[in-house]
Design a protein around this motif. Structure first.
Motif, PDB file in Angstrom:
ATOM      1  N   ILE A  22       0.833  -1.204   0.000  1.00  0.00           N
ATOM      2  CA  ILE A  22       0.000   0.000   0.000  1.00  0.00           C
ATOM      3  C   ILE A  22       0.871   1.258   0.000  1.00  0.00           C
ATOM      4  O   ILE A  22       0.652   2.183  -0.787  1.00  0.00           O
ATOM      5  CB  ILE A  22      -0.944  -0.001   1.218  1.00  0.00           C
ATOM      6  N   TRP A  23       1.879   1.273   0.873  1.00  0.00           N
ATOM      7  CA  TRP A  23       2.693   2.486   1.029  1.00  0.00           C
ATOM      8  C   TRP A  23       3.550   2.741  -0.202  1.00  0.00           C
ATOM      9  O   TRP A  23       3.692   3.882  -0.638  1.00  0.00           O
ATOM     10  CB  TRP A  23       3.552   2.385   2.268  1.00  0.00           C
ATOM     11  N   CYS A  24       4.128   1.674  -0.763  1.00  0.00           N
ATOM     12  CA  CYS A  24       4.957   1.850  -1.961  1.00  0.00           C
ATOM     13  C   CYS A  24       4.116   2.293  -3.147  1.00  0.00           C
ATOM     14  O   CYS A  24       4.573   3.107  -3.965  1.00  0.00           O
ATOM     15  CB  CYS A  24       5.702   0.558  -2.284  1.00  0.00           C
ATOM     16  N   THR A  25       2.898   1.785  -3.249  1.00  0.00           N
ATOM     17  CA  THR A  25       2.010   2.198  -4.330  1.00  0.00           C
ATOM     18  C   THR A  25       1.672   3.679  -4.214  1.00  0.00           C
ATOM     19  O   THR A  25       1.720   4.431  -5.194  1.00  0.00           O
ATOM     20  CB  THR A  25       0.713   1.359  -4.319  1.00  0.00           C
ATOM     21  N   ILE A  26       1.338   4.113  -3.007  1.00  0.00           N
ATOM     22  CA  ILE A  26       1.048   5.532  -2.778  1.00  0.00           C
ATOM     23  C   ILE A  26       2.287   6.376  -3.069  1.00  0.00           C
ATOM     24  O   ILE A  26       2.211   7.435  -3.702  1.00  0.00           O
ATOM     25  CB  ILE A  26       0.578   5.752  -1.322  1.00  0.00           C
ATOM     26  N   SER A  27       3.449   5.879  -2.633  1.00  0.00           N
ATOM     27  CA  SER A  27       4.693   6.636  -2.782  1.00  0.00           C
ATOM     28  C   SER A  27       5.063   6.868  -4.234  1.00  0.00           C
ATOM     29  O   SER A  27       5.608   7.917  -4.598  1.00  0.00           O
ATOM     30  CB  SER A  27       5.837   5.901  -2.071  1.00  0.00           C
ATOM     31  N   VAL A  28       4.790   5.885  -5.086  1.00  0.00           N
ATOM     32  CA  VAL A  28       5.137   6.003  -6.504  1.00  0.00           C
ATOM     33  C   VAL A  28       4.461   7.226  -7.128  1.00  0.00           C
ATOM     34  O   VAL A  28       5.025   7.881  -8.024  1.00  0.00           O
ATOM     35  CB  VAL A  28       4.741   4.713  -7.256  1.00  0.00           C
ATOM     36  N   PHE A  29       3.276   7.571  -6.645  1.00  0.00           N
ATOM     37  CA  PHE A  29       2.541   8.689  -7.219  1.00  0.00           C
ATOM     38  C   PHE A  29       2.791  10.013  -6.498  1.00  0.00           C
ATOM     39  O   PHE A  29       2.758  11.077  -7.112  1.00  0.00           O
ATOM     40  CB  PHE A  29       1.033   8.382  -7.207  1.00  0.00           C
ATOM     41  N   ILE A  30       3.058   9.952  -5.179  1.00  0.00           N
ATOM     42  CA  ILE A  30       3.205  11.181  -4.398  1.00  0.00           C
ATOM     43  C   ILE A  30       4.660  11.616  -4.260  1.00  0.00           C
ATOM     44  O   ILE A  30       4.977  12.805  -4.379  1.00  0.00           O
ATOM     45  CB  ILE A  30       2.586  10.999  -2.994  1.00  0.00           C
ATOM     46  N   ALA A  31       5.555  10.672  -4.027  1.00  0.00           N
ATOM     47  CA  ALA A  31       6.949  11.000  -3.719  1.00  0.00           C
ATOM     48  C   ALA A  31       7.658  11.834  -4.795  1.00  0.00           C
ATOM     49  O   ALA A  31       8.463  12.704  -4.457  1.00  0.00           O
ATOM     50  CB  ALA A  31       7.736   9.721  -3.439  1.00  0.00           C
ATOM     51  N   PRO A  32       7.411  11.586  -6.086  1.00  0.00           N
ATOM     52  CA  PRO A  32       8.113  12.400  -7.096  1.00  0.00           C
ATOM     53  C   PRO A  32       7.823  13.898  -6.988  1.00  0.00           C
ATOM     54  O   PRO A  32       8.587  14.718  -7.510  1.00  0.00           O
ATOM     55  CB  PRO A  32       7.583  11.835  -8.425  1.00  0.00           C
ATOM     56  N   LEU A  33       6.739  14.250  -6.320  1.00  0.00           N
ATOM     57  CA  LEU A  33       6.369  15.660  -6.176  1.00  0.00           C
ATOM     58  C   LEU A  33       7.091  16.318  -5.005  1.00  0.00           C
ATOM     59  O   LEU A  33       7.002  17.543  -4.842  1.00  0.00           O
ATOM     60  CB  LEU A  33       4.849  15.779  -5.972  1.00  0.00           C
ATOM     61  N   LEU A  34       7.805  15.527  -4.204  1.00  0.00           N
ATOM     62  CA  LEU A  34       8.434  16.035  -2.988  1.00  0.00           C
ATOM     63  C   LEU A  34       9.926  16.242  -3.177  1.00  0.00           C
ATOM     64  O   LEU A  34      10.565  15.520  -3.939  1.00  0.00           O
ATOM     65  CB  LEU A  34       8.218  15.043  -1.832  1.00  0.00           C
ATOM     66  N   TYR A  40      12.309  11.106   1.253  1.00  0.00           N
ATOM     67  CA  TYR A  40      12.879  10.027   2.060  1.00  0.00           C
ATOM     68  C   TYR A  40      12.031   9.784   3.303  1.00  0.00           C
ATOM     69  O   TYR A  40      11.740   8.633   3.658  1.00  0.00           O
ATOM     70  CB  TYR A  40      14.314  10.356   2.470  1.00  0.00           C
ATOM     71  N   ARG A  41      11.654  10.862   3.966  1.00  0.00           N
ATOM     72  CA  ARG A  41      10.835  10.716   5.174  1.00  0.00           C
ATOM     73  C   ARG A  41       9.494  10.061   4.841  1.00  0.00           C
ATOM     74  O   ARG A  41       9.005   9.226   5.601  1.00  0.00           O
ATOM     75  CB  ARG A  41      10.607  12.088   5.813  1.00  0.00           C
ATOM     76  N   PHE A  42       8.916  10.450   3.711  1.00  0.00           N
ATOM     77  CA  PHE A  42       7.606   9.916   3.336  1.00  0.00           C
ATOM     78  C   PHE A  42       7.689   8.442   2.965  1.00  0.00           C
ATOM     79  O   PHE A  42       6.884   7.621   3.430  1.00  0.00           O
ATOM     80  CB  PHE A  42       7.047  10.723   2.154  1.00  0.00           C
ATOM     81  N   ILE A  43       8.662   8.084   2.128  1.00  0.00           N
ATOM     82  CA  ILE A  43       8.749   6.706   1.657  1.00  0.00           C
ATOM     83  C   ILE A  43       9.369   5.785   2.689  1.00  0.00           C
ATOM     84  O   ILE A  43       8.783   4.786   3.114  1.00  0.00           O
ATOM     85  CB  ILE A  43       9.580   6.609   0.359  1.00  0.00           C
ATOM     86  N   ASN A  44      10.576   6.102   3.091  1.00  0.00           N
ATOM     87  CA  ASN A  44      11.392   5.145   3.831  1.00  0.00           C
ATOM     88  C   ASN A  44      11.285   5.274   5.342  1.00  0.00           C
ATOM     89  O   ASN A  44      11.054   4.294   6.041  1.00  0.00           O
ATOM     90  CB  ASN A  44      12.855   5.290   3.409  1.00  0.00           C
ATOM     91  N   GLN A  45      11.464   6.484   5.853  1.00  0.00           N
ATOM     92  CA  GLN A  45      11.478   6.633   7.304  1.00  0.00           C
ATOM     93  C   GLN A  45      10.130   6.270   7.914  1.00  0.00           C
ATOM     94  O   GLN A  45      10.061   5.566   8.935  1.00  0.00           O
ATOM     95  CB  GLN A  45      11.871   8.058   7.684  1.00  0.00           C
ATOM     96  N   ALA A  46       9.062   6.701   7.294  1.00  0.00           N
ATOM     97  CA  ALA A  46       7.722   6.420   7.836  1.00  0.00           C
ATOM     98  C   ALA A  46       7.432   4.927   7.832  1.00  0.00           C
ATOM     99  O   ALA A  46       6.977   4.361   8.837  1.00  0.00           O
ATOM    100  CB  ALA A  46       6.669   7.171   7.039  1.00  0.00           C
ATOM    101  N   TRP A  47       7.705   4.269   6.685  1.00  0.00           N
ATOM    102  CA  TRP A  47       7.374   2.850   6.608  1.00  0.00           C
ATOM    103  C   TRP A  47       8.307   1.999   7.463  1.00  0.00           C
ATOM    104  O   TRP A  47       7.860   1.041   8.111  1.00  0.00           O
ATOM    105  CB  TRP A  47       7.413   2.346   5.171  1.00  0.00           C
TER     106      TRP A  47
END
Length: 256
Positions: A22-34, A40-47
Protein backbone atom coordinates in the motif's frame (compact mmCIF):
# COMPACT_ATOMS: atom_id res chain seq x y z
CA UNK A 1 7.83 -21.90 18.29
CA UNK A 2 4.47 -22.03 20.06
CA UNK A 3 1.15 -21.94 18.23
CA UNK A 4 0.44 -18.45 19.59
CA UNK A 5 3.81 -17.15 18.41
CA UNK A 6 3.28 -18.79 15.03
CA UNK A 7 -0.07 -17.04 14.62
CA UNK A 8 1.42 -13.73 15.70
CA UNK A 9 4.21 -14.17 13.17
CA UNK A 10 1.73 -14.93 10.37
CA UNK A 11 -0.24 -11.78 11.24
CA UNK A 12 3.01 -9.81 11.38
CA UNK A 13 4.08 -10.88 7.90
CA UNK A 14 0.63 -10.22 6.49
CA UNK A 15 0.60 -6.68 7.89
CA UNK A 16 4.20 -6.05 6.87
CA UNK A 17 3.57 -7.14 3.29
CA UNK A 18 0.25 -5.31 3.07
CA UNK A 19 1.64 -2.07 4.45
CA UNK A 20 4.61 -2.30 2.08
CA UNK A 21 2.40 -2.78 -0.97
CA UNK A 22 0.00 0.00 0.00
CA UNK A 23 2.69 2.49 1.03
CA UNK A 24 4.96 1.85 -1.96
CA UNK A 25 2.01 2.20 -4.33
CA UNK A 26 1.05 5.53 -2.78
CA UNK A 27 4.69 6.64 -2.78
CA UNK A 28 5.14 6.00 -6.50
CA UNK A 29 2.54 8.69 -7.22
CA UNK A 30 3.21 11.18 -4.40
CA UNK A 31 6.95 11.00 -3.72
CA UNK A 32 8.11 12.40 -7.10
CA UNK A 33 6.37 15.66 -6.18
CA UNK A 34 8.43 16.03 -2.99
CA UNK A 35 11.98 17.34 -2.46
CA UNK A 36 14.44 14.58 -1.67
CA UNK A 37 14.57 14.88 2.14
CA UNK A 38 10.77 15.00 2.42
CA UNK A 39 10.56 12.14 -0.07
CA UNK A 40 12.88 10.03 2.06
CA UNK A 41 10.83 10.72 5.17
CA UNK A 42 7.61 9.92 3.34
CA UNK A 43 8.75 6.71 1.66
CA UNK A 44 11.39 5.15 3.83
CA UNK A 45 11.48 6.63 7.30
CA UNK A 46 7.72 6.42 7.84
CA UNK A 47 7.37 2.85 6.61
CA UNK A 48 10.53 1.55 8.33
CA UNK A 49 9.33 3.07 11.61
CA UNK A 50 6.05 1.22 11.06
CA UNK A 51 7.93 -2.03 10.35
CA UNK A 52 9.92 -1.75 13.59
CA UNK A 53 6.67 -1.04 15.47
CA UNK A 54 4.94 -4.08 13.92
CA UNK A 55 7.91 -6.22 14.92
CA UNK A 56 7.59 -5.04 18.49
CA UNK A 57 3.81 -5.36 18.82
CA UNK A 58 3.16 -8.62 16.99
CA UNK A 59 6.27 -10.76 17.50
CA UNK A 60 7.61 -9.21 20.70
CA UNK A 61 10.99 -8.04 19.41
CA UNK A 62 12.04 -4.91 21.27
CA UNK A 63 15.34 -3.09 21.26
CA UNK A 64 17.75 -1.17 23.47
CA UNK A 65 20.17 1.35 22.04
CA UNK A 66 23.41 2.58 23.56
CA UNK A 67 25.63 5.31 22.18
CA UNK A 68 23.08 7.64 20.57
CA UNK A 69 25.26 10.49 21.80
CA UNK A 70 27.96 9.32 19.38
CA UNK A 71 25.89 10.21 16.31
CA UNK A 72 27.38 13.34 14.72
CA UNK A 73 25.34 16.12 13.18
CA UNK A 74 27.11 15.81 9.86
CA UNK A 75 26.32 12.64 7.90
CA UNK A 76 29.15 10.15 7.44
CA UNK A 77 29.72 6.50 6.55
CA UNK A 78 28.00 3.91 8.78
CA UNK A 79 29.63 0.48 9.08
CA UNK A 80 27.40 -2.14 10.74
CA UNK A 81 27.36 -5.91 11.03
CA UNK A 82 24.56 -7.64 9.16
CA UNK A 83 22.46 -10.46 10.64
CA UNK A 84 18.84 -9.88 9.65
CA UNK A 85 16.33 -7.58 7.99
CA UNK A 86 15.53 -5.78 11.24
CA UNK A 87 18.66 -3.61 11.31
CA UNK A 88 17.91 -2.39 7.81
CA UNK A 89 14.51 -1.17 8.99
CA UNK A 90 15.85 0.35 12.18
CA UNK A 91 18.87 2.15 10.73
CA UNK A 92 16.83 3.47 7.80
CA UNK A 93 14.41 5.03 10.28
CA UNK A 94 17.10 6.35 12.63
CA UNK A 95 19.28 8.10 10.06
CA UNK A 96 17.74 10.38 7.46
CA UNK A 97 18.22 10.79 4.64
CA UNK A 98 20.20 7.58 4.18
CA UNK A 99 21.54 5.82 1.12
CA UNK A 100 22.61 2.21 1.35
CA UNK A 101 24.21 -0.47 -0.73
CA UNK A 102 21.56 -2.86 -2.08
CA UNK A 103 21.32 -5.61 -4.66
CA UNK A 104 20.43 -4.15 -8.04
CA UNK A 105 17.71 -6.78 -8.51
CA UNK A 106 15.61 -5.19 -5.76
CA UNK A 107 14.88 -2.22 -8.00
CA UNK A 108 13.03 -4.50 -10.42
CA UNK A 109 10.37 -5.46 -7.84
CA UNK A 110 7.10 -3.73 -8.82
CA UNK A 111 6.18 -0.74 -6.64
CA UNK A 112 8.66 -1.65 -3.88
CA UNK A 113 11.64 -1.33 -6.19
CA UNK A 114 10.19 1.68 -7.96
CA UNK A 115 9.75 3.49 -4.66
CA UNK A 116 13.24 2.51 -3.50
CA UNK A 117 14.76 3.83 -6.74
CA UNK A 118 13.65 7.33 -5.72
CA UNK A 119 15.82 7.21 -2.56
CA UNK A 120 19.26 7.32 -4.20
CA UNK A 121 20.28 3.75 -3.32
CA UNK A 122 23.66 2.41 -4.37
CA UNK A 123 22.32 -0.53 -6.35
CA UNK A 124 25.25 -2.82 -7.17
CA UNK A 125 25.77 -5.93 -9.24
CA UNK A 126 27.14 -8.44 -6.71
CA UNK A 127 28.48 -10.62 -9.51
CA UNK A 128 31.00 -7.90 -10.39
CA UNK A 129 32.83 -6.87 -7.18
CA UNK A 130 35.32 -4.55 -8.88
CA UNK A 131 32.58 -2.58 -10.60
CA UNK A 132 30.59 -2.54 -7.34
CA UNK A 133 33.51 -0.97 -5.46
CA UNK A 134 33.88 1.74 -8.11
CA UNK A 135 30.15 2.40 -7.99
CA UNK A 136 30.20 2.68 -4.20
CA UNK A 137 33.10 5.13 -4.39
CA UNK A 138 31.39 7.33 -6.98
CA UNK A 139 27.77 7.27 -5.83
CA UNK A 140 28.65 7.16 -2.15
CA UNK A 141 30.77 10.28 -2.47
CA UNK A 142 27.95 12.05 -4.29
CA UNK A 143 25.48 11.09 -1.55
CA UNK A 144 27.77 12.32 1.22
CA UNK A 145 28.29 15.64 -0.54
CA UNK A 146 24.51 15.99 -0.81
CA UNK A 147 24.09 15.48 2.95
CA UNK A 148 23.09 11.80 2.98
CA UNK A 149 24.30 9.16 5.37
CA UNK A 150 25.76 6.14 3.61
CA UNK A 151 25.10 2.74 5.20
CA UNK A 152 27.47 -0.08 4.31
CA UNK A 153 27.27 -3.65 5.56
CA UNK A 154 30.95 -4.47 4.96
CA UNK A 155 30.51 -8.20 5.56
CA UNK A 156 28.70 -8.26 2.22
CA UNK A 157 25.91 -10.58 3.32
CA UNK A 158 23.84 -11.52 6.37
CA UNK A 159 25.54 -13.88 8.79
CA UNK A 160 23.92 -15.66 11.76
CA UNK A 161 24.88 -14.84 15.35
CA UNK A 162 28.15 -16.48 16.26
CA UNK A 163 29.66 -15.70 12.87
CA UNK A 164 31.28 -12.55 11.57
CA UNK A 165 32.66 -11.74 8.16
CA UNK A 166 35.78 -9.78 7.39
CA UNK A 167 35.10 -6.19 6.46
CA UNK A 168 35.47 -5.19 2.83
CA UNK A 169 37.37 -1.91 2.58
CA UNK A 170 34.77 -0.18 0.40
CA UNK A 171 33.12 1.75 3.23
CA UNK A 172 36.39 2.77 4.86
CA UNK A 173 37.77 3.84 1.49
CA UNK A 174 34.68 5.96 0.86
CA UNK A 175 35.10 7.71 4.23
CA UNK A 176 38.82 8.37 3.79
CA UNK A 177 38.41 9.74 0.27
CA UNK A 178 35.57 12.01 1.46
CA UNK A 179 37.64 13.11 4.49
CA UNK A 180 34.87 11.93 6.80
CA UNK A 181 34.79 9.51 9.75
CA UNK A 182 33.05 6.17 10.00
CA UNK A 183 30.40 5.40 12.60
CA UNK A 184 30.58 1.74 13.70
CA UNK A 185 27.40 -0.02 14.85
CA UNK A 186 27.02 -3.49 16.37
CA UNK A 187 23.86 -5.45 17.19
CA UNK A 188 22.52 -8.96 17.77
CA UNK A 189 19.29 -8.76 15.74
CA UNK A 190 19.87 -12.19 14.23
CA UNK A 191 19.22 -13.85 17.58
CA UNK A 192 15.56 -12.83 17.33
CA UNK A 193 15.08 -12.38 13.57
CA UNK A 194 17.06 -15.28 12.06
CA UNK A 195 18.59 -15.09 8.61
CA UNK A 196 16.94 -18.33 7.53
CA UNK A 197 13.26 -19.17 7.80
CA UNK A 198 10.36 -17.00 8.85
CA UNK A 199 10.20 -17.72 12.59
CA UNK A 200 10.72 -14.90 15.08
CA UNK A 201 11.84 -15.08 18.71
CA UNK A 202 10.57 -12.55 21.27
CA UNK A 203 13.30 -10.66 23.08
CA UNK A 204 15.32 -7.46 23.17
CA UNK A 205 17.82 -6.61 20.47
CA UNK A 206 20.92 -4.81 21.65
CA UNK A 207 22.20 -2.02 19.42
CA UNK A 208 25.46 -0.28 20.25
CA UNK A 209 26.59 2.83 18.37
CA UNK A 210 30.33 3.31 18.68
CA UNK A 211 32.52 6.40 18.73
CA UNK A 212 33.39 8.16 15.51
CA UNK A 213 36.56 6.83 13.93
CA UNK A 214 38.79 9.06 11.82
CA UNK A 215 41.50 7.87 9.47
CA UNK A 216 45.10 8.52 10.42
CA UNK A 217 46.29 9.95 7.14
CA UNK A 218 45.30 9.10 3.57
CA UNK A 219 45.96 6.38 1.05
CA UNK A 220 45.63 2.58 1.12
CA UNK A 221 47.41 2.15 4.44
CA UNK A 222 45.11 4.60 6.21
CA UNK A 223 42.07 2.91 4.65
CA UNK A 224 43.21 -0.53 5.81
CA UNK A 225 43.94 0.72 9.33
CA UNK A 226 40.57 2.44 9.66
CA UNK A 227 38.76 -0.60 8.32
CA UNK A 228 40.58 -2.92 10.74
CA UNK A 229 39.82 -0.59 13.65
CA UNK A 230 36.11 -0.49 12.80
CA UNK A 231 36.05 -4.27 12.38
CA UNK A 232 37.70 -4.83 15.75
CA UNK A 233 35.30 -2.46 17.51
CA UNK A 234 32.23 -4.22 16.05
CA UNK A 235 33.78 -7.58 16.87
CA UNK A 236 34.44 -6.66 20.50
CA UNK A 237 30.96 -5.15 20.88
CA UNK A 238 29.38 -8.39 19.65
CA UNK A 239 31.54 -10.42 22.04
CA UNK A 240 30.45 -8.22 24.96
CA UNK A 241 26.75 -8.69 24.11
CA UNK A 242 27.25 -12.45 23.82
CA UNK A 243 26.57 -12.65 20.09
CA UNK A 244 30.06 -13.76 19.11
CA UNK A 245 32.65 -16.08 20.64
CA UNK A 246 36.08 -14.54 21.27
CA UNK A 247 37.74 -17.20 19.11
CA UNK A 248 35.31 -16.92 16.16
CA UNK A 249 37.10 -16.94 12.79
CA UNK A 250 36.13 -14.20 10.36
CA UNK A 251 34.83 -15.21 6.94
CA UNK A 252 35.83 -13.47 3.72
CA UNK A 253 33.40 -10.73 2.60
CA UNK A 254 31.09 -11.40 -0.35
CA UNK A 255 31.57 -7.95 -1.91
CA UNK A 256 31.35 -4.31 -0.81
Amino acid sequence: MSIVQTLRTVVFYFLLASSSLIWCTISVFIAPLLPFRARYRFINQAWCTCAVWLTKVFVGIRYEVKGLENIPQQPCVILANHQSTWETFYLSALFEPLSQVIKRELLYVPFFGWAMAMLKPIAIDRSNPKAALKQLAKQGDECLKQGCWVLVFPEGTRLPPGQMGKFSRGGASLAVNANLPVLPIAHNAGEFWPKEGWSKKPGTIQVVIGPLMHAEGTGPRAIAELNDRAYEWVRQAQIEMGSLAPDAVAQAPETV
